[in-house]
Enzyme design. Sequence first.
Site, PDB file in Angstrom:
ATOM      1  N   HIS A  85       3.723   3.394   0.412  1.00 26.30           N
ATOM      2  CA  HIS A  85       3.315   2.004   0.674  1.00 26.30           C
ATOM      3  C   HIS A  85       3.406   1.617   2.142  1.00 26.30           C
ATOM      4  O   HIS A  85       2.951   0.543   2.526  1.00 26.30           O
ATOM      5  CB  HIS A  85       4.170   1.043  -0.161  1.00 26.30           C
ATOM      6  CG  HIS A  85       4.078   1.321  -1.616  1.00 26.30           C
ATOM      7  ND1 HIS A  85       5.086   1.943  -2.324  1.00 26.30           N
ATOM      8  CD2 HIS A  85       3.082   1.118  -2.500  1.00 26.30           C
ATOM      9  CE1 HIS A  85       4.712   2.083  -3.583  1.00 26.30           C
ATOM     10  NE2 HIS A  85       3.504   1.606  -3.717  1.00 26.30           N
ATOM     11  N   HIS A 135       5.436  -7.489  -1.877  1.00 26.08           N
ATOM     12  CA  HIS A 135       5.106  -6.083  -2.139  1.00 26.08           C
ATOM     13  C   HIS A 135       5.383  -5.243  -0.886  1.00 26.08           C
ATOM     14  O   HIS A 135       5.092  -5.666   0.233  1.00 26.08           O
ATOM     15  CB  HIS A 135       3.637  -5.969  -2.545  1.00 26.08           C
ATOM     16  CG  HIS A 135       3.277  -4.630  -3.096  1.00 26.08           C
ATOM     17  ND1 HIS A 135       3.019  -3.542  -2.293  1.00 26.08           N
ATOM     18  CD2 HIS A 135       3.149  -4.190  -4.374  1.00 26.08           C
ATOM     19  CE1 HIS A 135       2.742  -2.486  -3.056  1.00 26.08           C
ATOM     20  NE2 HIS A 135       2.814  -2.864  -4.331  1.00 26.08           N
ATOM     21  N   GLU A 137       3.934  -2.811   0.404  1.00 21.99           N
ATOM     22  CA  GLU A 137       2.766  -2.570   1.260  1.00 21.99           C
ATOM     23  C   GLU A 137       2.464  -3.788   2.132  1.00 21.99           C
ATOM     24  O   GLU A 137       2.226  -3.659   3.339  1.00 21.99           O
ATOM     25  CB  GLU A 137       1.536  -2.235   0.398  1.00 21.99           C
ATOM     26  CG  GLU A 137       0.318  -1.924   1.254  1.00 21.99           C
ATOM     27  CD  GLU A 137      -0.958  -1.719   0.441  1.00 21.99           C
ATOM     28  OE1 GLU A 137      -0.872  -1.215  -0.700  1.00 21.99           O
ATOM     29  OE2 GLU A 137      -2.029  -2.053   0.956  1.00 21.99           O
ATOM     30  N   THR A 175      -4.378  -2.851  -0.502  1.00 20.53           N
ATOM     31  CA  THR A 175      -5.304  -1.859  -1.057  1.00 20.53           C
ATOM     32  C   THR A 175      -5.424  -1.873  -2.580  1.00 20.53           C
ATOM     33  O   THR A 175      -6.422  -1.437  -3.127  1.00 20.53           O
ATOM     34  CB  THR A 175      -4.855  -0.434  -0.647  1.00 20.53           C
ATOM     35  OG1 THR A 175      -3.521  -0.248  -1.092  1.00 20.53           O
ATOM     36  CG2 THR A 175      -4.960  -0.208   0.836  1.00 20.53           C
ATOM     37  N   CYS A 205      -8.891   0.411  -2.170  1.00 23.48           N
ATOM     38  CA  CYS A 205      -9.221   1.837  -2.128  1.00 23.48           C
ATOM     39  C   CYS A 205     -10.031   2.225  -3.361  1.00 23.48           C
ATOM     40  O   CYS A 205      -9.964   1.568  -4.396  1.00 23.48           O
ATOM     41  CB  CYS A 205      -7.955   2.674  -1.995  1.00 23.48           C
ATOM     42  SG  CYS A 205      -7.129   2.936  -3.550  1.00 23.48           S
ATOM     43  N   SER A 234       4.383  -1.662 -10.537  1.00 22.62           N
ATOM     44  CA  SER A 234       3.196  -1.027  -9.966  1.00 22.62           C
ATOM     45  C   SER A 234       2.046  -2.028  -9.941  1.00 22.62           C
ATOM     46  O   SER A 234       1.541  -2.438 -10.983  1.00 22.62           O
ATOM     47  CB  SER A 234       2.823   0.198 -10.819  1.00 22.62           C
ATOM     48  OG  SER A 234       1.478   0.543 -10.595  1.00 22.62           O
ATOM     49  N   SER A 235       1.646  -2.404  -8.736  1.00 24.58           N
ATOM     50  CA  SER A 235       0.607  -3.432  -8.594  1.00 24.58           C
ATOM     51  C   SER A 235      -0.695  -2.984  -9.247  1.00 24.58           C
ATOM     52  O   SER A 235      -1.308  -3.726 -10.021  1.00 24.58           O
ATOM     53  CB  SER A 235       0.385  -3.704  -7.102  1.00 24.58           C
ATOM     54  OG  SER A 235      -0.735  -4.500  -6.903  1.00 24.58           O
TER      55      SER A 235
END
Length: 318
Positions: A85, A135, A137, A175, A205, A234-235
């Site tokens: 991430h 998050h 990321e 992403t 992505c 988990s997104s």
Amino acid sequence: MVDGLKSNFPKKLLLASPRGFCAGVKRAIDTLNQLVKTHPGQTIYCYHQIVHNTHVVAEFEEKGVKFVNSIDEVPKGSIIVFSSHGVSPLVRLKAEDRRLTTIDATCPYVIKTHLEVKKYASEGDKIIYIGKPQHDEAVGTTGEALESTVIVQTPEEVESLEISPTEKVALVTQTTLSYDETEDLRKAMRKKFPQLIEPLKSDICMATQNRQNGVKELVKKEAELVIVLGSANSSNSNKLKKVAENMGAKAVLIDDISELDLNLLEGISCVGLTAGASLPEQLITEAITWFKEHGTKTVEEVVTAKKSFVSSPPVKIT
Ligand code: SF4
């Protein structure tokens, strides 16, 4: 029939393809595995969960990897891996201060968004980042230019931004968000900031997009219940569940098939199965076996895109 299930067991299981591991996750896991192998007996540290999956993390913990949420927890001179991430420059600096050997397993797609934020900030632009503020990321990417960046999650938040429409504003996206969800936000931004700078290609992505398209196809092919294998943090797995629900199906997110509430299968004849980008294939195989053993007669693969791990060798360790 499974004990506790009053009506017939689902006859049909539709498997989304692609599902499970994406290139970025595979690369991060291969990198950490390689480190564990090449440094027997040495504790390898990992900043945040290497990928957001409880099974993967537990397996690495068994191999002696320690996951930390702060660089201060890592003894000076140790080896630390940055998760898929990504991390902010502040974390890199702290690691340098502690003389840690750093191995960066950040996914190349995430690195792309870091570079975008850096570029826009250096050009004096304001950056609107679509993402979840907590998050890993989002924290890492916006950390590249905290003073120039604002995070939004809803069109209403875009509306209430106190940025002049004449200012140069650039858009960067986490992403792993749903394309449909970000499209609403993009529309709101284009309306408010007519000169909005957008990346040439979406930051979402292809692995994320392909898995979401797969879920839509499962529902179109009449899956009444979509089972998403993945972890609660988990997104991209959460988004798969949401996509199925938005298509009108029932959906559930579970870590593995043993967690399935059998009541959900009541009255269902066709089940769809998919998995978040950080879920090992072995857990999908177990789920398929479970359905077959309990009476599902037809198992059909629904292919919407080719799965590819091209250009993702593990990070070189010297
Ligand atoms: S889901 Fe996409 S951005 Fe996230 S690790 Fe996988 S390839 Fe990279």
